[in-house]
Design a protein around this motif. Structure first.
Motif, PDB file in Angstrom:
ATOM      1  N   VAL A   4       0.859  -1.182   0.000  1.00 17.38           N
ATOM      2  CA  VAL A   4       0.000   0.000   0.000  1.00 17.38           C
ATOM      3  C   VAL A   4       0.894   1.230   0.000  1.00 17.38           C
ATOM      4  CG1 VAL A   4      -0.188  -0.048   2.522  1.00 17.38           C
ATOM      5  CG2 VAL A   4      -1.856   1.235   1.185  1.00 17.38           C
ATOM      6  N   ARG A   5       0.441   2.274  -0.709  1.00 18.12           N
ATOM      7  CA  ARG A   5       1.134   3.558  -0.703  1.00 18.12           C
ATOM      8  C   ARG A   5       0.114   4.676  -0.821  1.00 18.12           C
ATOM      9  NH1 ARG A   5       2.191   5.103  -6.279  1.00 18.12           N
ATOM     10  NH2 ARG A   5       1.468   3.445  -7.679  1.00 18.12           N
ATOM     11  N   HIS A   6       0.552   5.861  -0.533  1.00 15.43           N
ATOM     12  CA  HIS A   6      -0.310   7.041  -0.591  1.00 15.43           C
ATOM     13  C   HIS A   6      -1.584   6.868   0.250  1.00 15.43           C
ATOM     14  CE1 HIS A   6       2.139   9.198  -3.430  1.00 15.43           C
ATOM     15  NE2 HIS A   6       2.083   8.232  -4.309  1.00 15.43           N
ATOM     16  N   ALA A   7      -1.443   6.259   1.418  1.00 19.19           N
ATOM     17  CA  ALA A   7      -2.549   6.216   2.385  1.00 19.19           C
ATOM     18  C   ALA A   7      -2.325   7.385   3.338  1.00 19.19           C
ATOM     19  CB  ALA A   7      -2.583   4.883   3.113  1.00 19.19           C
ATOM     20  N   VAL A   8      -2.743   8.569   2.899  1.00 22.65           N
ATOM     21  CA  VAL A   8      -2.387   9.807   3.596  1.00 22.65           C
ATOM     22  C   VAL A   8      -2.887   9.806   5.030  1.00 22.65           C
ATOM     23  CG1 VAL A   8      -2.610  12.321   3.559  1.00 22.65           C
ATOM     24  CG2 VAL A   8      -2.374  11.060   1.404  1.00 22.65           C
ATOM     25  N   ASN A   9      -4.130   9.370   5.241  1.00 24.34           N
ATOM     26  CA  ASN A   9      -4.711   9.397   6.589  1.00 24.34           C
ATOM     27  C   ASN A   9      -4.021   8.429   7.548  1.00 24.34           C
ATOM     28  OD1 ASN A   9      -6.540  11.317   5.786  1.00 24.34           O
ATOM     29  ND2 ASN A   9      -8.196   9.866   5.426  1.00 24.34           N
ATOM     30  N   LEU A  10      -3.260   7.496   6.990  1.00 22.28           N
ATOM     31  CA  LEU A  10      -2.536   6.535   7.836  1.00 22.28           C
ATOM     32  C   LEU A  10      -1.067   6.911   7.990  1.00 22.28           C
ATOM     33  CD1 LEU A  10      -3.975   3.123   6.558  1.00 22.28           C
ATOM     34  CD2 LEU A  10      -4.784   4.559   8.436  1.00 22.28           C
ATOM     35  N   GLY A  11      -0.657   8.018   7.395  1.00 20.87           N
ATOM     36  CA  GLY A  11       0.735   8.422   7.482  1.00 20.87           C
ATOM     37  C   GLY A  11       1.655   7.568   6.641  1.00 20.87           C
ATOM     38  N   ILE A  12       1.108   6.994   5.562  1.00 23.25           N
ATOM     39  CA  ILE A  12       1.900   6.164   4.646  1.00 23.25           C
ATOM     40  C   ILE A  12       2.094   6.950   3.354  1.00 23.25           C
ATOM     41  CG2 ILE A  12       1.939   4.025   3.306  1.00 23.25           C
ATOM     42  CD1 ILE A  12       0.272   2.753   5.556  1.00 23.25           C
ATOM     43  N   ASP A  13       3.341   7.188   2.969  1.00 22.65           N
ATOM     44  CA  ASP A  13       3.630   8.054   1.831  1.00 22.65           C
ATOM     45  C   ASP A  13       3.674   7.272   0.522  1.00 22.65           C
ATOM     46  OD1 ASP A  13       6.081   6.720   1.852  1.00 22.65           O
ATOM     47  OD2 ASP A  13       7.154   8.367   2.834  1.00 22.65           O
ATOM     48  N   GLY A  14       4.356   7.811  -0.470  1.00 21.18           N
ATOM     49  CA  GLY A  14       4.359   7.216  -1.802  1.00 21.18           C
ATOM     50  C   GLY A  14       5.240   6.000  -1.951  1.00 21.18           C
ATOM     51  N   ARG A  15       6.024   5.677  -0.944  1.00 25.96           N
ATOM     52  CA  ARG A  15       6.842   4.463  -1.024  1.00 25.96           C
ATOM     53  C   ARG A  15       6.006   3.245  -0.642  1.00 25.96           C
ATOM     54  NH1 ARG A  15      11.353   6.627   2.985  1.00 25.96           N
ATOM     55  NH2 ARG A  15       9.401   7.372   3.913  1.00 25.96           N
ATOM     56  N   PRO A  16       6.018   2.202  -1.450  1.00 29.60           N
ATOM     57  CA  PRO A  16       5.186   1.029  -1.139  1.00 29.60           C
ATOM     58  C   PRO A  16       5.558   0.416   0.205  1.00 29.60           C
ATOM     59  CG  PRO A  16       5.983   0.923  -3.403  1.00 29.60           C
ATOM     60  CD  PRO A  16       6.736   2.035  -2.724  1.00 29.60           C
ATOM     61  N   LEU A  17       4.547   0.221   1.038  1.00 34.13           N
ATOM     62  CA  LEU A  17       4.729  -0.461   2.319  1.00 34.13           C
ATOM     63  C   LEU A  17       4.293  -1.903   2.139  1.00 34.13           C
ATOM     64  CD1 LEU A  17       5.261  -0.426   5.422  1.00 34.13           C
ATOM     65  CD2 LEU A  17       2.834   0.152   5.685  1.00 34.13           C
ATOM     66  N   ALA A  18       5.203  -2.840   2.363  1.00 35.30           N
ATOM     67  CA  ALA A  18       4.922  -4.270   2.176  1.00 35.30           C
ATOM     68  C   ALA A  18       4.122  -4.790   3.366  1.00 35.30           C
ATOM     69  CB  ALA A  18       6.219  -5.046   1.996  1.00 35.30           C
ATOM     70  N   LEU A  19       2.898  -4.317   3.491  1.00 29.10           N
ATOM     71  CA  LEU A  19       2.101  -4.602   4.678  1.00 29.10           C
ATOM     72  C   LEU A  19       1.801  -6.087   4.823  1.00 29.10           C
ATOM     73  CD1 LEU A  19       0.650  -3.443   7.101  1.00 29.10           C
ATOM     74  CD2 LEU A  19      -1.335  -2.991   5.653  1.00 29.10           C
ATOM     75  N   ALA A  20       1.498  -6.768   3.723  1.00 25.38           N
ATOM     76  CA  ALA A  20       1.179  -8.196   3.807  1.00 25.38           C
ATOM     77  C   ALA A  20       2.370  -8.991   4.324  1.00 25.38           C
ATOM     78  CB  ALA A  20       0.739  -8.723   2.441  1.00 25.38           C
ATOM     79  N   GLU A  21       3.541  -8.734   3.774  1.00 25.90           N
ATOM     80  CA  GLU A  21       4.745  -9.468   4.184  1.00 25.90           C
ATOM     81  C   GLU A  21       5.105  -9.174   5.631  1.00 25.90           C
ATOM     82  OE1 GLU A  21       9.516  -9.705   2.964  1.00 25.90           O
ATOM     83  OE2 GLU A  21       8.089  -8.614   1.694  1.00 25.90           O
ATOM     84  N   LEU A  22       5.056  -7.905   5.999  1.00 27.77           N
ATOM     85  CA  LEU A  22       5.437  -7.521   7.358  1.00 27.77           C
ATOM     86  C   LEU A  22       4.458  -8.078   8.385  1.00 27.77           C
ATOM     87  CD1 LEU A  22       6.385  -3.790   6.640  1.00 27.77           C
ATOM     88  CD2 LEU A  22       7.971  -5.656   7.224  1.00 27.77           C
TER      89      LEU A  22
END
Length: 330
Positions: A92-110
């Motif tokens: 996920v990226r660009h989830a502004v309300n969650l404080g996640i910027d344009g860099r992909p966050l590997a949420l599933a893996e983490l």
């Protein structure tokens, strides 16, 4: 403060956990193999990649602890999250309300690593809500209900689509973005760069523009209550808004002919008064058209099931492996 809700007795193994992560709260459910919700959790969301991940772990642990089951009994975890989601990559990226910027966050893996390796699926929150609505309607009505558009009436306007039991994301992830279909080319400018988009007339923000609130109460509540009291301007504004939402319903039915259009999002918390107003507008439109009458538009509209978070339920279904398609088939 983290708030955990009551759980049912211990279910059999083969469970799935679903999380609906929003800007202020994270909702979690534990879904039994028969599709019933057996535990729920509600936690405050803290922004930032690390805090979002920590909150997701706490929510999963919370619902499993309530039900007295081990993570080894969980067959999958699903997460519905705002922003730009790559479901195949689990990022996920660009989830502004969650404080996640344009860099992909590997949420599933983490998240999988924090939960001992259980499979984790990630889906856009609107798509997860559409899946959840389909799941809950199937449970209520039987086969044939997994064909719907989940029309989210929030700050913006968009629809999640489940067509014949399959989630439709679209070739570029834009399926259901009807809020940016211009309905008045000479209308006001939209943030998307066009003019007169449907979102400007049928979203929650549109209600606030029609009826600016005079208190800390939501504008839709003030508008509909004033209309119920017989305030003429409020009645006109309510009916104007209902016609705009009816236009969105008509657009969805005439484009993909879904069995149901489910009203969700913040405005849908109005409940029956909103449903009645939208159905009334559809009935008025159908009165002059035999074609529209044949489609029974008012009968296709309903409210999202309200007893549980449809987004969290849909995420659990995603985690269980249903309603997910590879990008090439979406």
């Amino acid at each position: 403060m983290d708030e955990y809700l009551s759980a049912a007795p211990v279910p059999p193994p083969g469970l799935a956990v679903g999380l609906d992560i929003g800007g202020t709260k994270t909702l979690g459910v534990l879904l039994a193999p028969d599709g019933e919700v057996v535990a729920q959790a509600r936690l405050a969301t803290r922004p930032g990649p690390t805090d979002v991940l920590d909150g997701a772990v706490r929510a999963v642990e919370g619902v499993t602890r309530q039900a007295g089951v081990a993570m080894s009994d969980v067959v999958g975890v699903g997460v519905g999250v705002p922003g730009l989601v790559d479901a195949d990559a689990g990022t996920v990226r660009h989830a502004v309300n969650l404080g996640i910027d344009g860099r992909p966050l590997a949420l599933a893996e983490l998240l999988s690593a924090r939960l001992g390796g259980v499979g984790v699926g990630i889906e856009n929150d609107l798509n997860a809500a559409a899946v959840g609505a389909a799941h809950l309607l199937e449970a209520e009505e039987g086969h044939g209900s997994a064909d719907l558009a989940f029309l989210a009436l929030g700050t913006g306007l968009a629809a999640g689509l489940v067509l014949d039991g399959r989630l439709r994301r679209g070739a570029h992830g834009a399926a259901g973005e009807i809020g940016h279909v211009p309905v008045d080319p000479s209308g006001p400018p939209c943030a998307c760069g066009q003019r007169g988009c449907l979102e400007l007339y049928a979203s929650g923000s549109a209600v606030a523009a029609l009826w600016p609130t005079t208190s800390d109460r939501p504008a839709p509540v003030e508008l509909f209550e004033a209309a119920e009291r017989g305030h003429l301007d409020a009645m006109l504004a309510r009916d104007r808004y209902a016609r705009a939402v009816a236009g969105a319903v008509r657009m969805l039915v005439l484009s993909v002919d879904v069995r149901h259009v489910v009203l969700g999002g913040g405005v849908a918390q109005l409940g029956d008064p909103l449903l009645d107003a939208v159905r009334g507008a559809l009935e008025d439109e159908s009165a002059a058209s035999a074609f529209l009458r044949s489609l029974d538009l008012p009968g296709r509209v309903r409210l999202a099931p309200g007893r549980v978070s449809v987004g969290a339920v849909g995420a659990a279904v995603v985690g269980r492996g249903r309603f997910t398609l590879p990008a090439s088939a979406a």
